[in-house]
Motif scaffolding. Structure first.
Motif, PDB file in Angstrom:
ATOM      1  N   ALA A 210      36.217  52.478  28.185  1.00 41.81           N
ATOM      2  CA  ALA A 210      35.805  51.310  28.963  1.00 41.81           C
ATOM      3  C   ALA A 210      34.389  51.441  29.512  1.00 41.81           C
ATOM      4  O   ALA A 210      33.714  50.441  29.744  1.00 41.81           O
ATOM      5  N   SER A 211      33.925  52.683  29.710  1.00 38.20           N
ATOM      6  CA  SER A 211      32.585  52.888  30.272  1.00 38.20           C
ATOM      7  C   SER A 211      31.474  52.407  29.345  1.00 38.20           C
ATOM      8  O   SER A 211      30.345  52.192  29.783  1.00 38.20           O
ATOM      9  N   TYR A 212      31.781  52.226  28.059  1.00 39.50           N
ATOM     10  CA  TYR A 212      30.770  51.758  27.109  1.00 39.50           C
ATOM     11  C   TYR A 212      30.684  50.240  27.060  1.00 39.50           C
ATOM     12  O   TYR A 212      29.930  49.687  26.262  1.00 39.50           O
ATOM     13  N   SER A 213      31.449  49.553  27.920  1.00 40.15           N
ATOM     14  CA  SER A 213      31.392  48.085  27.985  1.00 40.15           C
ATOM     15  C   SER A 213      30.940  47.659  29.369  1.00 40.15           C
ATOM     16  O   SER A 213      31.627  46.927  30.078  1.00 40.15           O
ATOM     17  N   GLU A 214      29.744  48.100  29.764  1.00 38.13           N
ATOM     18  CA  GLU A 214      29.261  47.830  31.113  1.00 38.13           C
ATOM     19  C   GLU A 214      28.968  46.353  31.347  1.00 38.13           C
ATOM     20  O   GLU A 214      28.958  45.888  32.483  1.00 38.13           O
ATOM     21  N   THR A 215      28.713  45.595  30.286  1.00 37.43           N
ATOM     22  CA  THR A 215      28.391  44.175  30.455  1.00 37.43           C
ATOM     23  C   THR A 215      29.637  43.306  30.553  1.00 37.43           C
ATOM     24  O   THR A 215      29.536  42.104  30.777  1.00 37.43           O
ATOM     25  N   VAL A 216      30.801  43.916  30.383  1.00 34.62           N
ATOM     26  CA  VAL A 216      32.058  43.172  30.404  1.00 34.62           C
ATOM     27  C   VAL A 216      32.797  43.448  31.700  1.00 34.62           C
ATOM     28  O   VAL A 216      32.842  44.577  32.183  1.00 34.62           O
ATOM     29  N   SER A 217      33.386  42.412  32.277  1.00 31.53           N
ATOM     30  CA  SER A 217      34.166  42.571  33.488  1.00 31.53           C
ATOM     31  C   SER A 217      35.346  43.512  33.233  1.00 31.53           C
ATOM     32  O   SER A 217      36.011  43.410  32.200  1.00 31.53           O
ATOM     33  N   PRO A 218      35.617  44.442  34.171  1.00 30.16           N
ATOM     34  CA  PRO A 218      36.787  45.313  33.997  1.00 30.16           C
ATOM     35  C   PRO A 218      38.094  44.528  33.951  1.00 30.16           C
ATOM     36  O   PRO A 218      39.067  44.956  33.337  1.00 30.16           O
ATOM     37  N   LEU A 219      38.104  43.352  34.593  1.00 26.36           N
ATOM     38  CA  LEU A 219      39.291  42.496  34.520  1.00 26.36           C
ATOM     39  C   LEU A 219      39.524  42.020  33.093  1.00 26.36           C
ATOM     40  O   LEU A 219      40.662  41.970  32.616  1.00 26.36           O
ATOM     41  N   ALA A 220      38.429  41.674  32.401  1.00 29.08           N
ATOM     42  CA  ALA A 220      38.543  41.199  31.025  1.00 29.08           C
ATOM     43  C   ALA A 220      39.008  42.323  30.098  1.00 29.08           C
ATOM     44  O   ALA A 220      39.857  42.103  29.217  1.00 29.08           O
ATOM     45  N   ILE A 221      38.451  43.521  30.269  1.00 30.54           N
ATOM     46  CA  ILE A 221      38.853  44.653  29.434  1.00 30.54           C
ATOM     47  C   ILE A 221      40.330  44.963  29.631  1.00 30.54           C
ATOM     48  O   ILE A 221      41.089  45.141  28.676  1.00 30.54           O
ATOM     49  N   GLY A 222      40.744  45.022  30.891  1.00 24.43           N
ATOM     50  CA  GLY A 222      42.141  45.307  31.184  1.00 24.43           C
ATOM     51  C   GLY A 222      43.071  44.234  30.648  1.00 24.43           C
ATOM     52  O   GLY A 222      44.125  44.547  30.073  1.00 24.43           O
ATOM     53  N   ALA A 223      42.681  42.970  30.805  1.00 21.03           N
ATOM     54  CA  ALA A 223      43.540  41.869  30.361  1.00 21.03           C
ATOM     55  C   ALA A 223      43.659  41.833  28.844  1.00 21.03           C
ATOM     56  O   ALA A 223      44.775  41.719  28.302  1.00 21.03           O
ATOM     57  N   LEU A 224      42.522  41.941  28.125  1.00 20.56           N
ATOM     58  CA  LEU A 224      42.572  41.836  26.670  1.00 20.56           C
ATOM     59  C   LEU A 224      43.286  43.029  26.039  1.00 20.56           C
ATOM     60  O   LEU A 224      44.115  42.851  25.137  1.00 20.56           O
ATOM     61  N   SER A 225      42.978  44.231  26.500  1.00 28.12           N
ATOM     62  CA  SER A 225      43.612  45.415  25.912  1.00 28.12           C
ATOM     63  C   SER A 225      45.120  45.403  26.156  1.00 28.12           C
ATOM     64  O   SER A 225      45.910  45.740  25.263  1.00 28.12           O
ATOM     65  N   SER A 226      45.542  44.993  27.337  1.00 24.98           N
ATOM     66  CA  SER A 226      46.976  44.919  27.624  1.00 24.98           C
ATOM     67  C   SER A 226      47.627  43.791  26.843  1.00 24.98           C
ATOM     68  O   SER A 226      48.791  43.903  26.433  1.00 24.98           O
ATOM     69  N   LEU A 227      46.896  42.710  26.635  1.00 15.41           N
ATOM     70  CA  LEU A 227      47.406  41.597  25.827  1.00 15.41           C
ATOM     71  C   LEU A 227      47.635  42.045  24.389  1.00 15.41           C
ATOM     72  O   LEU A 227      48.691  41.783  23.796  1.00 15.41           O
ATOM     73  N   ILE A 228      46.656  42.759  23.834  1.00 15.06           N
ATOM     74  CA  ILE A 228      46.795  43.274  22.464  1.00 15.06           C
ATOM     75  C   ILE A 228      47.966  44.243  22.375  1.00 15.06           C
ATOM     76  O   ILE A 228      48.806  44.155  21.481  1.00 15.06           O
ATOM     77  N   GLY A 229      48.016  45.199  23.321  1.00 18.58           N
ATOM     78  CA  GLY A 229      49.106  46.167  23.314  1.00 18.58           C
ATOM     79  C   GLY A 229      50.460  45.503  23.469  1.00 18.58           C
ATOM     80  O   GLY A 229      51.431  45.874  22.796  1.00 18.58           O
TER      81      GLY A 229
ATOM     82  N   LEU B   2      51.078  36.540  31.522  1.00 18.34           N
ATOM     83  CA  LEU B   2      50.472  36.502  32.856  1.00 18.34           C
ATOM     84  C   LEU B   2      49.000  36.875  32.827  1.00 18.34           C
ATOM     85  O   LEU B   2      48.236  36.502  33.733  1.00 18.34           O
ATOM     86  N   LEU B   3      48.575  37.617  31.794  1.00 22.80           N
ATOM     87  CA  LEU B   3      47.184  38.076  31.716  1.00 22.80           C
ATOM     88  C   LEU B   3      46.257  37.069  31.047  1.00 22.80           C
ATOM     89  O   LEU B   3      45.039  37.265  31.026  1.00 22.80           O
ATOM     90  N   LEU B   4      46.807  36.008  30.498  1.00 28.36           N
ATOM     91  CA  LEU B   4      45.964  35.003  29.837  1.00 28.36           C
ATOM     92  C   LEU B   4      44.974  34.327  30.800  1.00 28.36           C
ATOM     93  O   LEU B   4      43.791  34.185  30.461  1.00 28.36           O
ATOM     94  N   PRO B   5      45.390  33.898  31.999  1.00 26.88           N
ATOM     95  CA  PRO B   5      44.413  33.291  32.927  1.00 26.88           C
ATOM     96  C   PRO B   5      43.271  34.225  33.323  1.00 26.88           C
ATOM     97  O   PRO B   5      42.094  33.818  33.266  1.00 26.88           O
ATOM     98  N   PRO B   6      43.541  35.499  33.722  1.00 27.78           N
ATOM     99  CA  PRO B   6      42.410  36.393  34.020  1.00 27.78           C
ATOM    100  C   PRO B   6      41.469  36.577  32.838  1.00 27.78           C
ATOM    101  O   PRO B   6      40.248  36.655  33.014  1.00 27.78           O
ATOM    102  N   LEU B   7      42.034  36.641  31.634  1.00 25.38           N
ATOM    103  CA  LEU B   7      41.195  36.797  30.448  1.00 25.38           C
ATOM    104  C   LEU B   7      40.325  35.565  30.234  1.00 25.38           C
ATOM    105  O   LEU B   7      39.146  35.678  29.887  1.00 25.38           O
ATOM    106  N   TRP B   8      40.871  34.401  30.461  1.00 29.25           N
ATOM    107  CA  TRP B   8      40.138  33.147  30.267  1.00 29.25           C
ATOM    108  C   TRP B   8      38.941  33.046  31.213  1.00 29.25           C
ATOM    109  O   TRP B   8      37.858  32.621  30.825  1.00 29.25           O
TER     110      TRP B   8
END
Length: 311
Positions: free
Chosen positions: A28-47, A203-209
């Protein structure tokens, strides 16, 4: 003999899962331009989607049983959804090592409280001894971090990051406890984990959006989200669910203290974070904590049999 084999299989599965989870902060540290909320939401959505797809046969068998326990299902899904949002935000604000340490180190205590207050399970002296050693080790890990540019961050931000780490720890302990309860109530381990993560994905779709503006801006950001979703989350939670078949949630979350060790080593070796000698003493104590947890205490019946033979 089989119970002992199952016990060590469960420990091994959770140790491997913890190794995988320990790589998430580095990734996650290599995605500094991305919100940590977005990283957490998308990765958990995929998983979550992958867990549902690969466990669909088990889910078709167990979904009615899970729906008969709506309170457990809802608590677990909400906890799964909260965890990545709090966890990745904590690491962004407090640094990889400390964010991971606080999030994971607080989970065993919350899990033990849930086991004791709700499940009425006995908390052994072995658990308390292991927890105290592990907690001291985690504290030394935090104190042993040398000053770097991360400590130039606003103090309030770091404090808030630590608070979010505690929120993540509570969420982690909660869905671990729920998954264990579902398994104890007859739900297959794969159905339990995939059901919780599948519901959490919705539940993670709204934060990702609302936070995913830069998520698809380059291949690096996409690759990182795919990696976290497929390897640590999908594979890690399959292993974690398997392990819960054999050991309690409080013990499982204590074993996952290996995750901050991995995160710390990766932060030191790859990112360049530095630790004093006291920090490495902490590493040794957490390792001792894990070693204590691999020792299965004899059951009451076994002790009674030994007393009879001695007489």
């Amino acid at each position: 003999m089989e119970s002992h084999k199952g016990y060590f299989k469960g420990i091994l599965a959770i140790v491997i899962a913890s190794f995988l989870w320990g790589t998430t902060g580095l990734a996650a540290s290599y995605s500094e331009t991305v919100s940590p909320l977005a990283i957490g939401a998308l990765s958990s959505l995929i998983g979550g989607i992958l867990l549902v797809i690969t466990s669909r046969n088990k889910l078709l068998i167990d979904y009615k049983l899970m729906l008969q326990q709506p309170a457990l299902l809802l608590l677990g899904a909400i906890s799964v959804a909260i965890y990545p949002l709090a966890f990745y935000s904590s690491m962004r604000l407090s640094g990889i090592a400390i964010g991971t340490v606080v999030s994971i180190a607080s989970a065993p205590l919350f899990a033990a409280v849930l086991d004791r207050l709700i499940s009425k399970k006995y908390i052994s002296l072995q658990w308390f001894l292991s927890f105290i050693i592990g907690a001291i080790g985690i504290i030394l890990l935090v104190l042993g971090k040398e000053q770097s540019h991360l400590e130039a961050n606003n103090l309030h931000e770091e404090a808030f990051g630590a608070l979010l780490g505690c929120v993540a720890g509570l969420a982690y302990a909660s869905y671990s406890w729920v998954a264990k309860r579902l398994i104890e109530n007859g739900v297959h381990s794969r159905s339990s984990m995939s059901g919780l993560f599948g519901c959490a994905a919705l539940l993670l779709l709204p934060p990702l959006w609302f936070t995913g503006d830069n998520l698809f801006s380059n291949s690096t950001n996409i690759s990182i989200s795919l990696y976290i979703g497929i390897i640590p989350i999908f594979m890690g939670y399959l292993l974690f669910g398997f392990g819960l078949n054999f050991i309690d949630a409080s013990k499982a979350t204590l074993i996952t203290l290996i995750e901050p060790l991995i995160a710390t080593v990766l932060a030191v070796c790859i990112i360049g974070e530095k630790f004093k000698v006291i920090g490495w003493v902490g590493v040794c104590l957490v390792s001792l904590c894990l070693l204590i947890q691999t020792i299965k205490p004899p059951s009451l019946n076994t002790r009674r049999a030994e007393l009879v033979r001695s007489e």
